[in-house]
Every structure is written in structure tokens, then in C-alpha cells.
Design a protein around this motif. Structure first.
Motif, mmCIF file in Angstrom:
data_model
loop_
_atom_site.group_PDB
_atom_site.id
_atom_site.type_symbol
_atom_site.label_atom_id
_atom_site.label_comp_id
_atom_site.label_asym_id
_atom_site.label_seq_id
_atom_site.Cartn_x
_atom_site.Cartn_y
_atom_site.Cartn_z
ATOM 1 N N LEU A 205 62.668 34.246 35.086
ATOM 2 C CA LEU A 205 62.038 33.742 36.303
ATOM 3 C C LEU A 205 60.548 33.571 36.063
ATOM 4 N N LEU A 206 59.991 32.512 36.627
ATOM 5 C CA LEU A 206 58.537 32.346 36.653
ATOM 6 C C LEU A 206 58.063 32.628 38.064
ATOM 7 N N LYS A 207 57.211 33.651 38.196
ATOM 8 C CA LYS A 207 56.730 34.052 39.508
ATOM 9 C C LYS A 207 55.217 34.213 39.464
ATOM 10 N N GLU A 208 54.627 34.389 40.649
ATOM 11 C CA GLU A 208 53.208 34.681 40.703
ATOM 12 C C GLU A 208 52.936 36.036 40.051
ATOM 13 N N ASN A 209 51.818 36.119 39.391
ATOM 14 C CA ASN A 209 51.426 37.360 38.729
ATOM 15 C C ASN A 209 50.772 38.271 39.754
ATOM 16 N N GLU A 210 51.591 39.067 40.416
ATOM 17 C CA GLU A 210 51.084 39.941 41.474
ATOM 18 C C GLU A 210 50.400 41.145 40.847
ATOM 19 N N THR A 211 49.122 41.214 40.996
ATOM 20 C CA THR A 211 48.357 42.335 40.438
ATOM 21 C C THR A 211 47.672 43.157 41.526
ATOM 22 N N GLY A 212 48.184 43.047 42.751
ATOM 23 C CA GLY A 212 47.553 43.763 43.860
ATOM 24 C C GLY A 212 46.970 42.771 44.852
ATOM 25 N N GLU A 213 45.748 42.988 45.261
ATOM 26 C CA GLU A 213 45.089 42.093 46.192
ATOM 27 C C GLU A 213 44.845 40.736 45.552
ATOM 28 N N VAL A 214 44.996 39.686 46.367
ATOM 29 C CA VAL A 214 44.785 38.335 45.863
ATOM 30 C C VAL A 214 43.296 38.101 45.626
ATOM 31 N N ASN A 215 42.959 37.623 44.449
ATOM 32 C CA ASN A 215 41.574 37.295 44.129
ATOM 33 C C ASN A 215 41.308 35.860 44.562
ATOM 34 N N TRP A 216 40.877 35.690 45.804
ATOM 35 C CA TRP A 216 40.686 34.342 46.346
ATOM 36 C C TRP A 216 39.565 33.598 45.634
ATOM 37 N N HIS A 217 38.656 34.314 44.989
ATOM 38 C CA HIS A 217 37.565 33.656 44.273
ATOM 39 C C HIS A 217 38.062 32.902 43.040
ATOM 40 N N ALA A 218 39.308 33.198 42.622
ATOM 41 C CA ALA A 218 39.851 32.509 41.447
ATOM 42 C C ALA A 218 40.371 31.121 41.792
ATOM 43 N N PHE A 219 40.444 30.789 43.099
ATOM 44 C CA PHE A 219 40.957 29.495 43.522
ATOM 45 C C PHE A 219 39.807 28.530 43.784
ATOM 46 N N SER A 220 40.099 27.256 43.601
ATOM 47 C CA SER A 220 39.090 26.223 43.862
ATOM 48 C C SER A 220 39.005 25.953 45.358
ATOM 49 N N MET A 221 37.956 25.249 45.781
ATOM 50 C CA MET A 221 37.780 24.917 47.194
ATOM 51 C C MET A 221 38.949 24.091 47.740
ATOM 52 N N PRO A 222 39.419 23.048 47.022
ATOM 53 C CA PRO A 222 40.582 22.308 47.543
ATOM 54 C C PRO A 222 41.812 23.182 47.717
ATOM 55 N N GLU A 223 42.036 24.121 46.787
ATOM 56 C CA GLU A 223 43.183 25.010 46.917
ATOM 57 C C GLU A 223 43.054 25.895 48.152
ATOM 58 N N LEU A 224 41.879 26.461 48.374
ATOM 59 C CA LEU A 224 41.668 27.330 49.539
ATOM 60 C C LEU A 224 41.851 26.566 50.843
ATOM 61 N N LYS A 225 41.323 25.338 50.895
ATOM 62 C CA LYS A 225 41.489 24.522 52.106
ATOM 63 C C LYS A 225 42.958 24.186 52.333
ATOM 64 N N ASN A 226 43.679 23.945 51.232
ATOM 65 C CA ASN A 226 45.099 23.642 51.362
ATOM 66 C C ASN A 226 45.869 24.862 51.866
ATOM 67 N N PHE A 227 45.506 26.058 51.390
ATOM 68 C CA PHE A 227 46.144 27.279 51.867
ATOM 69 C C PHE A 227 45.920 27.459 53.370
ATOM 70 N N LEU A 228 44.700 27.160 53.821
ATOM 71 C CA LEU A 228 44.394 27.290 55.252
ATOM 72 C C LEU A 228 45.237 26.333 56.088
ATOM 73 N N ARG A 229 45.426 25.110 55.586
ATOM 74 C CA ARG A 229 46.261 24.148 56.312
ATOM 75 C C ARG A 229 47.715 24.616 56.361
ATOM 76 N N ILE A 230 48.187 25.185 55.254
ATOM 77 C CA ILE A 230 49.566 25.692 55.225
ATOM 78 C C ILE A 230 49.727 26.856 56.200
ATOM 79 N N LEU A 231 48.757 27.769 56.217
ATOM 80 C CA LEU A 231 48.810 28.900 57.153
ATOM 81 C C LEU A 231 48.803 28.415 58.597
#
Length: 263
Positions: A205-231
Motif C-alpha cells: 500500500l502507498l499511504k501518507e507518511n504519518e509522522t504525528g502532527e501535519v507539517n503544514w509549512h511543507a505544503f505550497s500555497m496552492p496546496e494549502l488553498k486547495n485544502f481549505l476549499r476541500i474542507l
């Protein structure tokens, strides 16, 4: 948490690891397991050491295992020995991603592409991969799990950091599902050879690498905006379902009131 009649309490994922002689309402604890197994998650995240692929094999032993493996499969996805003692073959990886991935956008006009090159701006598109999508990879016995992840991302033109993902092995034993995260330097094809072609014994299986709290700083601005729209869409859908549920309950109460007589 799971509480039995004898007042023993444990986490439901640990239930299969515990043996008790107590009973509940005339039935054994084993009977109770059969009752609840259809209502609880059966995946057990146990990082136990699996011996498959851990032992060192001689060239003769590898040749024998490759021969036995090829005799068991019903397709042309054979394993082949190399002169240097390594071997090649196929593994199937299933995608179990909960978050969207980002890919390079390559459907723009050539003029737009030229302007982006001039400005240094790269366009990205984020989307969810289809559930249970899978991919066969032809790899070597020397290919590491990290290299498998990178190859999968390349085939799907995913531009996300490979560190965001991890490769897991999944196995079924004693009516329980066990999932283990592979380290970056493990060799998936060796595990596949030792386990045989049966997907229940071993699958990937390929899954997200869950290492605890999500490091939101590792995502780009378009990705963060897309996450907000999905939420926002998920929140709106959740609110809509709640409103509909209460409206239905209110309608049933009103119907009951209108059909009843005082007294």
C-alpha cells in the motif's frame, strides 16, 4: 475501547492479542469476538518485525524460490534471475491516499507555457487519486522501498515531495489484518519473493507518511488553498446532511402530532 462482561477493558485493536477464560451472558469470549468483528475495524497497526525477506539466501536458494514463485502465478508477471545473483520481477502497489496529490499541469497552450518559463512560475493541479487505484512496477531485488515510492510518483507525474509518502505491507493472519510501514532501505521484491504471489499473505500500500502532527509549512500555497476549499466543501456537505436529518425528524413529529387526539 472494548469492555467485556468481566469488567476487563482493552483497546479493540488489542483484543486479538489477549486470551481470557471469562464468559459473558453464557457465551465465551471467543464467541464475543465473532459478534463484534463485523462492527469494528479489523486493521491492526502493529509494527512487529516480520521475518519474511530478513534471512540471507544463497544464489541456489534464490533460484529455487524464483522457480517456485513462477510456478504459482497465473499470469506472465514472472521473476527472472540475473547473472550477478540479483533478480527482477513485478510488485503491485495499491494507493490508499486520504489527501489529494499535486501534478504538473501540461495541458496549457504553448504561449502560456513560454510565459511561465520566462517568469519561473510552475502550474500545479491537485486532485484525489481514485480509491483503490493500483500500479504494477517492474523492479529489481536491489530496489529500495524509497525508490519504489519515487518511481510511483514519477509514473503518475506527482510533484509532491516523496517524503510525504510511505510504503506499507499488508498481510492477513488469523482473520486479522496487519499493516507495517517499510523502512526506506527495505527491498519490496525480496519480501514478495519470500511471501509468494498470494496477495493475502503480502500486498503493498502507498499511504501518507504519518509522522504525528501535519507539517503544514511543507505544503505550497496552492496546496494549502486547495485544502481549505476541500474542507469548506466537506463542512457544507456535513451541515446539509444534519439539516436534512433534523428536518425529517421534525416532519415525522408533526405528522404524529396531527394524527393524535388530546387526552
Amino acid at each position: 475501547m472494548l469492555a467485556l462482561n468481566c469488567k476487563f477493558t482493552c483497546h479493540y485493536r488489542c483484543r486479538a492479542l489477549i486470551q481470557l477464560d471469562c464468559s459473558w451472558d453464557g457465551g465465551s469470549v471467543g464467541d464475543y469476538t465473532g459478534v463484534v468483528e463485523h462492527t469494528i475495524e479489523t486493521d491492526t497497526n502493529v509494527d512487529e518485525q516480520i521475518e519474511l525477506g530478513k534471512q540471507e539466501l544463497s544464489t541456489a536458494e534464490i533460484q529455487q524460490k524464483v522457480k517456485e514463485y513462477n510456478a504459482q502465478i497465473n499470469s506472465n508477471l514472472f521473476m527472472n534471475m540475473n547473472k550477478d545473483g540479483s533478480y527482477t520481477g513485478f510488485i503491485k502497489v495499491q494507493f490508499k491516499l486520504a489527501r489529494p496529490v499535486s501534478v504538473s499541469s501540461n495541458k496549457k497552450a504553448s504561449q502560456d507555457t513560454g510565459s511561465r518559463r520566462a517568469t519561473g512560475v510552475k502550474r500545479r493541479t491537485s486532485f484525489y487519486l481514485p480509491k483503490d487505484a493500483s500500479k504494477h512496477l517492474h523492479i529489481s531485488s536491489r530496489t529500495s522501498s524509497r525508490e519504489v515510492i519515487e518511481a510511483l510518483l514519477k509514473k503518475f507525474t506527482v510533484v509532491d515531495n516523496p517524503g510525504k509518502f510511505a510504503l506499507f505491507e499488508r498481510s492477513e493472519r488469523h482473520d486479522q489484518v496487519y499493516i507495517r510501514k517499510l523502512s526506506d532501505d527495505e527491498h519490496p521484491l525480496r519480501l514478495r519473493l519470500c511471501a509468494g504471489p498470494n496477495e493475502k499473505v503480502l500486498s503493498y500500500l502507498l499511504k501518507e507518511n504519518e509522522t504525528g502532527e501535519v507539517n503544514w509549512h511543507a505544503f505550497s500555497m496552492p496546496e494549502l488553498k486547495n485544502f481549505l476549499r476541500i474542507l469548506q466543501r466537506e463542512e457544507e456537505e456535513h451541515v446539509k446532511q444534519i439539516v436534512q436529518r433534523y428536518a425529517l425528524a421534525r416532519s415525522k413529529m408533526q405528522d404524529a402530532l396531527s394524527g393524535s387526539t388530546p387526552g
